[in-house]
Write a protein that holds these residues in place. Structure first.
Motif, PDB file in Angstrom:
ATOM      1  N   ALA A  20       0.909  -1.203   0.125  1.00 48.91           N
ATOM      2  CA  ALA A  20      -0.016   0.045   0.009  1.00 48.91           C
ATOM      3  C   ALA A  20       0.815   1.314  -0.011  1.00 48.91           C
ATOM      4  O   ALA A  20       1.760   1.344   0.566  1.00 48.91           O
ATOM      5  CB  ALA A  20      -0.973   0.161   1.154  1.00 48.91           C
ATOM      6  N   ALA A  21       0.771   2.172  -0.978  1.00 48.01           N
ATOM      7  CA  ALA A  21       1.683   3.273  -0.943  1.00 48.01           C
ATOM      8  C   ALA A  21       0.917   4.567  -1.537  1.00 48.01           C
ATOM      9  O   ALA A  21      -0.422   4.598  -2.163  1.00 48.01           O
ATOM     10  CB  ALA A  21       2.666   2.784  -2.065  1.00 48.01           C
ATOM     11  N   ALA A  22       1.826   5.385  -1.145  1.00 44.42           N
ATOM     12  CA  ALA A  22       1.339   7.093  -1.642  1.00 44.42           C
ATOM     13  C   ALA A  22       2.414   7.531  -2.318  1.00 44.42           C
ATOM     14  O   ALA A  22       3.525   7.970  -1.757  1.00 44.42           O
ATOM     15  CB  ALA A  22       1.142   7.814  -0.401  1.00 44.42           C
ATOM     16  N   ILE A  23       2.403   7.222  -3.752  1.00 45.70           N
ATOM     17  CA  ILE A  23       3.564   7.559  -4.564  1.00 45.70           C
ATOM     18  C   ILE A  23       3.394   8.629  -5.492  1.00 45.70           C
ATOM     19  O   ILE A  23       4.170   9.724  -5.832  1.00 45.70           O
ATOM     20  CB  ILE A  23       4.085   6.371  -5.031  1.00 45.70           C
ATOM     21  N   ALA A  24       2.545   8.330  -6.463  1.00 49.75           N
ATOM     22  CA  ALA A  24       2.310   9.285  -7.557  1.00 49.75           C
ATOM     23  C   ALA A  24       1.800  10.621  -7.298  1.00 49.75           C
ATOM     24  O   ALA A  24       2.242  11.599  -7.934  1.00 49.75           O
ATOM     25  CB  ALA A  24       1.106   8.409  -8.392  1.00 49.75           C
ATOM     26  N   VAL A  25       1.116  10.866  -6.223  1.00 46.73           N
ATOM     27  CA  VAL A  25       0.773  12.191  -5.857  1.00 46.73           C
ATOM     28  C   VAL A  25       1.160  12.340  -4.316  1.00 46.73           C
ATOM     29  O   VAL A  25       0.591  11.682  -3.345  1.00 46.73           O
ATOM     30  CB  VAL A  25      -0.885  12.519  -6.133  1.00 46.73           C
ATOM     31  N   PRO A  26       2.372  12.631  -4.005  1.00 47.03           N
ATOM     32  CA  PRO A  26       2.897  13.072  -2.712  1.00 47.03           C
ATOM     33  C   PRO A  26       1.972  13.618  -1.840  1.00 47.03           C
ATOM     34  O   PRO A  26       1.045  14.462  -2.125  1.00 47.03           O
ATOM     35  CB  PRO A  26       4.165  13.814  -2.935  1.00 47.03           C
ATOM     36  N   VAL A  27       1.828  13.281  -0.623  1.00 48.62           N
ATOM     37  CA  VAL A  27       1.007  13.716   0.517  1.00 48.62           C
ATOM     38  C   VAL A  27       1.447  15.057   0.890  1.00 48.62           C
ATOM     39  O   VAL A  27       2.770  15.324   1.120  1.00 48.62           O
ATOM     40  CB  VAL A  27       0.945  12.726   1.770  1.00 48.62           C
ATOM     41  N   VAL A  28       0.852  16.017   1.011  1.00 46.87           N
ATOM     42  CA  VAL A  28       1.216  17.684   1.524  1.00 46.87           C
ATOM     43  C   VAL A  28       0.550  17.893   2.728  1.00 46.87           C
ATOM     44  O   VAL A  28      -0.831  17.688   2.761  1.00 46.87           O
ATOM     45  CB  VAL A  28       0.837  18.539   0.495  1.00 46.87           C
ATOM     46  N   LEU A  29       1.123  18.163   3.676  1.00 51.48           N
ATOM     47  CA  LEU A  29       0.495  18.413   4.930  1.00 51.48           C
ATOM     48  C   LEU A  29       0.781  20.100   5.437  1.00 51.48           C
ATOM     49  O   LEU A  29       2.084  20.248   5.516  1.00 51.48           O
ATOM     50  CB  LEU A  29       0.870  17.424   5.985  1.00 51.48           C
ATOM     51  N   ALA A  30      -0.215  20.822   5.673  1.00 50.08           N
ATOM     52  CA  ALA A  30       0.149  21.944   6.494  1.00 50.08           C
ATOM     53  C   ALA A  30       0.610  21.917   7.785  1.00 50.08           C
ATOM     54  O   ALA A  30       0.330  20.858   8.323  1.00 50.08           O
ATOM     55  CB  ALA A  30      -1.057  23.010   6.255  1.00 50.08           C
ATOM     56  N   PRO A  31       1.487  22.934   8.421  1.00 45.54           N
ATOM     57  CA  PRO A  31       1.491  22.838   9.845  1.00 45.54           C
ATOM     58  C   PRO A  31       0.343  22.376  10.547  1.00 45.54           C
ATOM     59  O   PRO A  31      -0.668  22.992  10.808  1.00 45.54           O
ATOM     60  CB  PRO A  31       1.924  24.093  10.178  1.00 45.54           C
ATOM     61  N   GLY A  32       0.516  21.469  11.544  1.00 49.07           N
ATOM     62  CA  GLY A  32      -0.693  20.805  12.319  1.00 49.07           C
ATOM     63  C   GLY A  32      -1.250  20.005  11.700  1.00 49.07           C
ATOM     64  O   GLY A  32      -2.319  19.347  12.609  1.00 49.07           O
ATOM     65  N   ASP A  33      -1.199  19.585  10.547  1.00 51.88           N
ATOM     66  CA  ASP A  33      -2.064  18.765   9.946  1.00 51.88           C
ATOM     67  C   ASP A  33      -1.685  17.385   9.905  1.00 51.88           C
ATOM     68  O   ASP A  33      -0.411  17.038  10.363  1.00 51.88           O
ATOM     69  CB  ASP A  33      -2.434  19.021   8.501  1.00 51.88           C
ATOM     70  N   HIS A  34      -2.369  16.243   9.746  1.00 58.65           N
ATOM     71  CA  HIS A  34      -1.995  14.729   9.863  1.00 58.65           C
ATOM     72  C   HIS A  34      -2.570  14.136   8.744  1.00 58.65           C
ATOM     73  O   HIS A  34      -3.666  14.485   8.167  1.00 58.65           O
ATOM     74  CB  HIS A  34      -2.297  14.278  11.020  1.00 58.65           C
ATOM     75  N   TRP A  35      -1.926  12.871   8.546  1.00 57.98           N
ATOM     76  CA  TRP A  35      -2.652  11.833   7.249  1.00 57.98           C
ATOM     77  C   TRP A  35      -2.366  10.731   7.950  1.00 57.98           C
ATOM     78  O   TRP A  35      -1.376  10.281   8.962  1.00 57.98           O
ATOM     79  CB  TRP A  35      -1.607  11.903   6.252  1.00 57.98           C
ATOM     80  N   GLN A  36      -3.155   9.835   7.415  1.00 59.33           N
ATOM     81  CA  GLN A  36      -3.013   8.233   8.171  1.00 59.33           C
ATOM     82  C   GLN A  36      -3.266   7.379   6.678  1.00 59.33           C
ATOM     83  O   GLN A  36      -4.129   7.648   6.111  1.00 59.33           O
ATOM     84  CB  GLN A  36      -3.923   7.803   9.197  1.00 59.33           C
TER      85      GLN A  36
END
Length: 264
Positions: free
Chosen positions: A239-255
Motif C-alpha cells: 500500500a503506497a502513496a507515490i504518484a501524488v505525494p501527500v502534502v501537510l500544512a503545519p498542524g495537519d496529519h495524514w493516515q
C-alpha cells in the motif's frame, strides 16, 4: 492484550499475542514488522534469513516502513530514513477493541539534509481475527508545509511465486500472474486485492494510500541479503502513496493503513 519485549539476533523487538494464538513481532529499528503468524501458527510474511535484523542495512522482509521518499524519487537515501532509524514504543490505547502495539518516530528538521521538517510518524500494528492491520500516521509538527511519499513494503510469503496470482490491481479484476519479475506502481487502486498462492489465500485492503506497488526481483537478480532461490518465496504487495505525494500544512496529519486477512 499481551505483549513481550525481546531481542532477536541482537535487535530489540516487541511481540504481540492475540487471543486465538496468533502473534506479530515488530523491531524497534525501523518500526518494522518481521513476523505475523495467524491462529494456525502459519507464518504469513517472508523475511530473508541472510538479512541481519540489527542492521546496519534495512532488513529485507516483513514490512519496512517507507518514508518520506519512495525508492530514488527524491534527494534522500533510497526509500527514506524511517526503515533504518530506531522507533520508540508508545502507549497503546487503553480501550482498544483488538490487541495492538504502537511505535513512534520523531524527526527534527535539522536531522536530515534534504528534508528539513519536524514530524512524528506513528505506526499502530493491530491483530484482528485472522488478520493484521498496520496503520501509519504522519503529523506535521513544524511551522512549514511538508510533502512526502510513503509505503508499507509488505513481503508476503507465497511458497512459490511462479504459482501465485494477484487480483485487484488490473482493470476489470483481471488476474495478474506473478511468474515473471515485476516492479510496478499501480496508481489509484481502490482495492480490495486478493492473493492466491501455494502458501495460502490472503485478502488485502487499504485506506488512505492511493497506490499499490507489486515487486518481485525474479531469478536473475543477485541480492547479497537474499538466498539463492529466495525470490520464489515472496511477493511484495505494498500500500503506497507515490504518484501524488501527500502534502501537510503545519498542524495537519495524514493516515494510511493496510489490512491483511488470512483465509482458511
Amino acid at each position: 492484550m499481551t505483549y513481550e519485549t525481546l531481542t532477536l539476533d541482537g535487535a530489540p523487538a516487541v511481540r504481540l499475542h492475540g487471543p486465538a494464538g496468533d502473534s506479530v513481532t515488530v523491531l524497534l529499528r525501523g518500526g518494522q514488522v518481521v513476523s505475523w503468524r495467524d491462529a494456525s501458527g502459519t507464518e504469513r510474511l517472508y523475511c530473508s534469513p541472510l538479512s541481519p535484523l540489527a542492521g546496519p542495512q534495512a532488513v529485507r522482509g516483513g514490512v519496512p516502513v517507507i518514508f518520506p521518499q519512495f525508492n530514488e524519487r527524491g534527494p534522500l537515501m533510497r526509500h527514506g530514513f524511517a526503515r533504518t532509524r530506531v522507533w520508540a514504543l508508545a502507549e497503546s490505547p487503553a480501550e482498544a477493541a483488538h490487541p495492538c502495539v504502537v511505535l513512534q518516530l520523531s524527526h527534527a528538521a535539522a536531522e536530515t539534509a534534504g528534508w528539513p521538517h519536524d514530524s512524528v510518524c506513528t505506526l499502530t500494528v493491530r491483530l484482528l481475527p485472522q488478520g493484521l492491520e498496520m496503520a501509519l500516521r504522519v503529523d506535521n509538527t513544524g511551522s512549514n508545509t511538508l510533502s512526502f511519499q510513503a509505503a508499507l513494503h509488505t513481503y508476503l510469503e507465497v511458497g512459490d511465486v511462479t504459482c501465485a496470482v494477484l487480483t485487484g490491481v488490473l482493470p476489470q479484476a483481471a488476474p495478474l500472474a506473478l511468474a515473471q519479475p515485476i516492479d510496478t506502481v499501480f496508481e489509484a487502486v481502490p482495492g480490495p486485492l486478493a492473493l492466491r498462492s501455494p502458501a495460502g489465500a490472503l485478502d488485502l485492503t487499504h485506506e488512505g494510500f492511493a497506490d499499490v506497488v507489486v515487486w518481485n526481483p525474479g531469478p536473475e537478480a543477485v541480492l547479497a541479503d537474499l538466498p539463492a532461490g529466495g525470490y520464489a518465496r515472496f511477493v511484495c504487495v505494498e500500500a503506497a502513496a507515490i504518484a501524488v505525494p501527500v502534502v501537510l500544512a503545519p498542524g495537519d496529519h495524514w493516515q494510511g493503513s493496510q489490512t491483511l486477512r488470512a483465509l482458511a
